[in-house]
Design a protein around this motif. Structure first.
Motif, PDB file in Angstrom:
ATOM      1  N   GLN A 101       0.828  -1.204   0.000  1.00 29.55           N
ATOM      2  CA  GLN A 101       0.000   0.000   0.000  1.00 29.55           C
ATOM      3  C   GLN A 101       0.866   1.260   0.000  1.00 29.55           C
ATOM      4  N   ALA A 102       1.970   1.232   0.731  1.00 29.45           N
ATOM      5  CA  ALA A 102       2.879   2.386   0.736  1.00 29.45           C
ATOM      6  C   ALA A 102       3.470   2.605  -0.660  1.00 29.45           C
ATOM      7  N   GLU A 103       3.785   1.524  -1.348  1.00 33.02           N
ATOM      8  CA  GLU A 103       4.310   1.651  -2.717  1.00 33.02           C
ATOM      9  C   GLU A 103       3.280   2.305  -3.634  1.00 33.02           C
ATOM     10  N   ILE A 104       2.034   1.865  -3.544  1.00 32.61           N
ATOM     11  CA  ILE A 104       0.976   2.465  -4.357  1.00 32.61           C
ATOM     12  C   ILE A 104       0.817   3.944  -4.002  1.00 32.61           C
ATOM     13  N   ALA A 105       0.863   4.270  -2.708  1.00 33.71           N
ATOM     14  CA  ALA A 105       0.717   5.666  -2.283  1.00 33.71           C
ATOM     15  C   ALA A 105       1.825   6.537  -2.871  1.00 33.71           C
ATOM     16  N   LEU A 106       3.050   6.016  -2.856  1.00 33.49           N
ATOM     17  CA  LEU A 106       4.169   6.785  -3.414  1.00 33.49           C
ATOM     18  C   LEU A 106       3.987   6.988  -4.915  1.00 33.49           C
ATOM     19  N   GLU A 107       3.569   5.934  -5.621  1.00 35.08           N
ATOM     20  CA  GLU A 107       3.326   6.065  -7.056  1.00 35.08           C
ATOM     21  C   GLU A 107       2.244   7.105  -7.345  1.00 35.08           C
ATOM     22  N   LEU A 110       3.565  20.210  -9.150  1.00 31.81           N
ATOM     23  CA  LEU A 110       3.466  20.082  -7.691  1.00 31.81           C
ATOM     24  C   LEU A 110       4.630  19.292  -7.090  1.00 31.81           C
ATOM     25  N   ILE A 111       5.082  18.279  -7.809  1.00 33.53           N
ATOM     26  CA  ILE A 111       6.097  17.392  -7.257  1.00 33.53           C
ATOM     27  C   ILE A 111       7.426  18.122  -7.036  1.00 33.53           C
ATOM     28  N   LYS A 112       7.613  19.276  -7.693  1.00 35.94           N
ATOM     29  CA  LYS A 112       8.867  20.025  -7.555  1.00 35.94           C
ATOM     30  C   LYS A 112       8.738  21.220  -6.613  1.00 35.94           C
ATOM     31  N   LEU A 113       7.570  21.384  -6.013  1.00 35.60           N
ATOM     32  CA  LEU A 113       7.363  22.508  -5.099  1.00 35.60           C
ATOM     33  C   LEU A 113       7.801  22.165  -3.689  1.00 35.60           C
ATOM     34  N   GLY A 114       8.275  23.193  -2.982  1.00 35.72           N
ATOM     35  CA  GLY A 114       8.595  23.043  -1.565  1.00 35.72           C
ATOM     36  C   GLY A 114       9.508  21.868  -1.286  1.00 35.72           C
ATOM     37  N   ASN A 117       8.695  18.677  -1.566  1.00 38.42           N
ATOM     38  CA  ASN A 117       8.155  17.439  -2.132  1.00 38.42           C
ATOM     39  C   ASN A 117       9.220  16.490  -2.677  1.00 38.42           C
ATOM     40  N   PRO A 118      10.270  16.978  -3.376  1.00 39.80           N
ATOM     41  CA  PRO A 118      11.303  16.018  -3.806  1.00 39.80           C
ATOM     42  C   PRO A 118      11.948  15.283  -2.638  1.00 39.80           C
ATOM     43  N   GLU A 119      12.206  16.017  -1.546  1.00 41.72           N
ATOM     44  CA  GLU A 119      12.794  15.370  -0.372  1.00 41.72           C
ATOM     45  C   GLU A 119      11.825  14.354   0.233  1.00 41.72           C
ATOM     46  N   ARG A 120      10.526  14.673   0.198  1.00 40.57           N
ATOM     47  CA  ARG A 120       9.530  13.739   0.731  1.00 40.57           C
ATOM     48  C   ARG A 120       9.498  12.457  -0.082  1.00 40.57           C
ATOM     49  N   VAL A 121       9.626  12.568  -1.388  1.00 42.87           N
ATOM     50  CA  VAL A 121       9.675  11.380  -2.247  1.00 42.87           C
ATOM     51  C   VAL A 121      10.880  10.516  -1.865  1.00 42.87           C
ATOM     52  N   ALA A 122      12.029  11.161  -1.692  1.00 45.21           N
ATOM     53  CA  ALA A 122      13.246  10.420  -1.334  1.00 45.21           C
ATOM     54  C   ALA A 122      13.096   9.745   0.025  1.00 45.21           C
ATOM     55  N   VAL A 158       3.794   7.714   4.807  1.00 47.73           N
ATOM     56  CA  VAL A 158       3.905   7.795   3.346  1.00 47.73           C
ATOM     57  C   VAL A 158       2.537   8.078   2.727  1.00 47.73           C
ATOM     58  N   ILE A 159       1.519   7.365   3.210  1.00 46.04           N
ATOM     59  CA  ILE A 159       0.170   7.574   2.676  1.00 46.04           C
ATOM     60  C   ILE A 159      -0.298   8.998   2.974  1.00 46.04           C
ATOM     61  N   ASP A 160       0.032   9.496   4.152  1.00 49.64           N
ATOM     62  CA  ASP A 160      -0.354  10.864   4.510  1.00 49.64           C
ATOM     63  C   ASP A 160       0.278  11.882   3.559  1.00 49.64           C
ATOM     64  N   MET A 161       1.536  11.671   3.196  1.00 52.73           N
ATOM     65  CA  MET A 161       2.178  12.566   2.236  1.00 52.73           C
ATOM     66  C   MET A 161       1.458  12.532   0.894  1.00 52.73           C
ATOM     67  N   ALA A 162       1.060  11.335   0.469  1.00 53.09           N
ATOM     68  CA  ALA A 162       0.344  11.218  -0.796  1.00 53.09           C
ATOM     69  C   ALA A 162      -1.013  11.904  -0.719  1.00 53.09           C
ATOM     70  N   MET A 163      -1.699  11.769   0.404  1.00 53.39           N
ATOM     71  CA  MET A 163      -2.978  12.443   0.586  1.00 53.39           C
ATOM     72  C   MET A 163      -2.810  13.960   0.486  1.00 53.39           C
ATOM     73  N   GLN A 164      -1.737  14.464   1.071  1.00 48.49           N
ATOM     74  CA  GLN A 164      -1.518  15.914   1.089  1.00 48.49           C
ATOM     75  C   GLN A 164      -1.345  16.472  -0.328  1.00 48.49           C
ATOM     76  N   ILE A 165      -0.627  15.756  -1.150  1.00 52.98           N
ATOM     77  CA  ILE A 165      -0.383  16.262  -2.500  1.00 52.98           C
ATOM     78  C   ILE A 165      -1.630  16.114  -3.390  1.00 52.98           C
ATOM     79  N   HIS A 166      -2.568  15.261  -2.985  1.00 53.07           N
ATOM     80  CA  HIS A 166      -3.825  15.119  -3.714  1.00 53.07           C
ATOM     81  C   HIS A 166      -4.850  16.165  -3.295  1.00 53.07           C
ATOM     82  N   GLY A 167      -4.559  16.898  -2.238  1.00 54.69           N
ATOM     83  CA  GLY A 167      -5.524  17.879  -1.769  1.00 54.69           C
ATOM     84  C   GLY A 167      -6.788  17.206  -1.270  1.00 54.69           C
ATOM     85  N   GLY A 168      -7.936  17.873  -1.482  1.00 57.85           N
ATOM     86  CA  GLY A 168      -9.203  17.326  -1.012  1.00 57.85           C
ATOM     87  C   GLY A 168      -9.525  15.975  -1.602  1.00 57.85           C
TER      88      GLY A 168
END
Length: 424
Positions: free
Chosen positions: A289-295, A311-315, A317-322, A368-378
């Motif tokens: 599930q974490a892998e799917i969330a990261l994708e 979005l992936i290059k803002l703030g 986010n690149p460090e969060r992906v790593a 990890v899932i929380d980070m993915a939720m954040q970038i998806h917004g609502g």
């Protein structure tokens, strides 16, 4: 340690991966929307699509893949036509990760989902021939479902010795009284049996000085007089239809003494044998599930623009992906190490390692899932994506598998004990 899969495990991983990709993932979004939009009564009826997928999986031999290897009998002799693969924990772990990518659906489709996997393993390892014929056979065949009744609402269940429910032998019967809750599986219309754990004598009257010899495990048919599903409980407002988690009362319930598993006072022994492999399954599914969330996080971040940039290059986010990639890979290695220890020496050889993964993996997945939720917004909070349900699952497992604090306490006690022993 060699974590390379056996040829059979590698073959199965490819087959399971193809089935998840080709058959389950295309219908997953619509399936969850359909469940969310059903009326309260209809939500507990199993969707026809699940039966179709289960039949297809079984036809391809992708059925009961969790069934463990045994060294004392030929594999075909053990399981007959009920599928399985006879894999070690280390070999099964990657299959569980692949199943986790489709959250609830894939484990259920392959008849490799909790709590039935744990209950089937208990019956396989500790059941009598009669118990296996009555309950294990139909569970392996996918004709019935089961539930596990251990946690109680009136005591601190993080310490299972606090249990107040009783299972007292009276002649050739067992009399059961008490209330259990979060009994996973009891909401399914095909649930037929509960694995019940209770005190062998009323509280305060136990003849045993060892508090881990005071409890008995009993098979209780759900339709036994005195058994009542009081209500179905939500987890963060999710009911997990059609499986569900229930509060169940037992009032002067009588079942034959032959329904006792292994023997009076041996419930903790069974529980320890049940929990080790089951935690490998849970944790590897969470890694999937974490892998799917990261994708999903990266795809969303690449496809959306804000303030002139993806979005992936803002703030940060690149460090969060790593950080997510590092955390997932660390967790996977930790689980494989625990699986290897279980294979090498059994549950007692991997007490610390299993406790470690119970803490590390759900926390990692939740973050990890929380980070993915954040970038998806609502949208990340809605049923349009699996993220909210995945986050809820990861959060719930930090309690369902025992509180983090208890597992940290186990790890600490073993570490301190090891050093203290060296200093004596």
């Amino acid at each position: 340690m060699d974590f390379a899969p056996s040829p059979r495990a590698a073959e199965l991983a490819a087959l399971v991966g193809a089935f998840v990709t080709d058959r389950i993932e295309p219908i997953q979004e619509q399936y969850h929307r359909d469940v969310a939009e059903r009326s309260a009564g209809d939500a507990w009826q199993e969707s026809p699509i699940l039966g179709q997928l289960r039949a297809a999986a079984r036809e391809q031999g992708l059925w009961n893949l969790f069934l463990p290897a045994s060294h004392d009998r030929p594999y075909a002799e053990q399981f007959g036509t009920h599928g399985g693969a006879g894999l070690s924990n280390t070999d099964y772990a990657p299959l569980a990760e692949i199943m986790g990518r489709a959250t609830f659906l894939a484990p259920y489709v392959f008849n490799s989902h909790a709590p039935d996997t744990g209950n089937m393993e208990v019956l396989l390892k500790y059941g009598t021939p009669a118990q296996k014929e009555e309950w294990l056979e139909p569970l392996l065949d996918g004709r019935i479902r089961s539930a596990f009744a251990m946690t109680e609402p009136g005591v601190a269940s993080s310490d299972a010795t606090n249990m107040a429910a009783t299972a007292v032998v009276d002649g050739d019967e067992v009399v059961i009284n008490g209330t259990k809750w979060f009994s996973t599986g009891v909401g399914h219309p095909d649930c037929r049996v509960l694995v019940f754990m209770g005190l062998r004598t009323p509280p305060g009257e136990s003849p045993e000085t060892d508090r881990h010899r005071r409890h008995t495990m009993v098979l209780v048919p759900l339709d036994t007089p005195g058994v009542k599903v009081e209500r179905l409980l939500s987890t963060m407002n999710v009911y997990d239809e059609p499986v569900g988690h229930g509060e169940v009362s037992f009032t002067d319930v009588r079942v034959p003494a032959s329904n006792i598993l292994l023997g009076e006072g041996r419930a903790f022994e069974i529980a320890q044998g049940r929990l080790g492999p089951g935690r490998i399954h849970h944790c590897m599914r969470l890694i999937g599930q974490a892998e799917i969330a990261l994708e999903l996080m990266i795809r969303r971040g690449l496809s959306r623009t804000a303030f002139g940039k993806p979005l992936i290059k803002l703030g940060g986010n690149p460090e969060r992906v790593a950080e997510a990639r590092i955390a997932i890979d660390q967790a996977r290695l930790l689980v494989l190490n625990a699986a290897w220890k279980l294979d090498e020496g059994g549950p007692l050889h991997a007490i610390s390692e299993v406790s470690q993964i119970k803490v590390a993996v759900p926390n990692m997945a939740q973050q990890v899932i929380d980070m993915a939720m954040q970038i998806h917004g609502g949208a990340g909070l809605s049923q349009d994506f699996p993220l909210a349900a995945m986050w809820t699952n990861a959060r719930a497992l930090r309690l369902a598998d025992g509180p983090d604090e208890v597992h940290r306490g186990v790890v600490a006690r073993l570490e301190i004990g090891r050093i203290a022993a060296e200093q004596r």
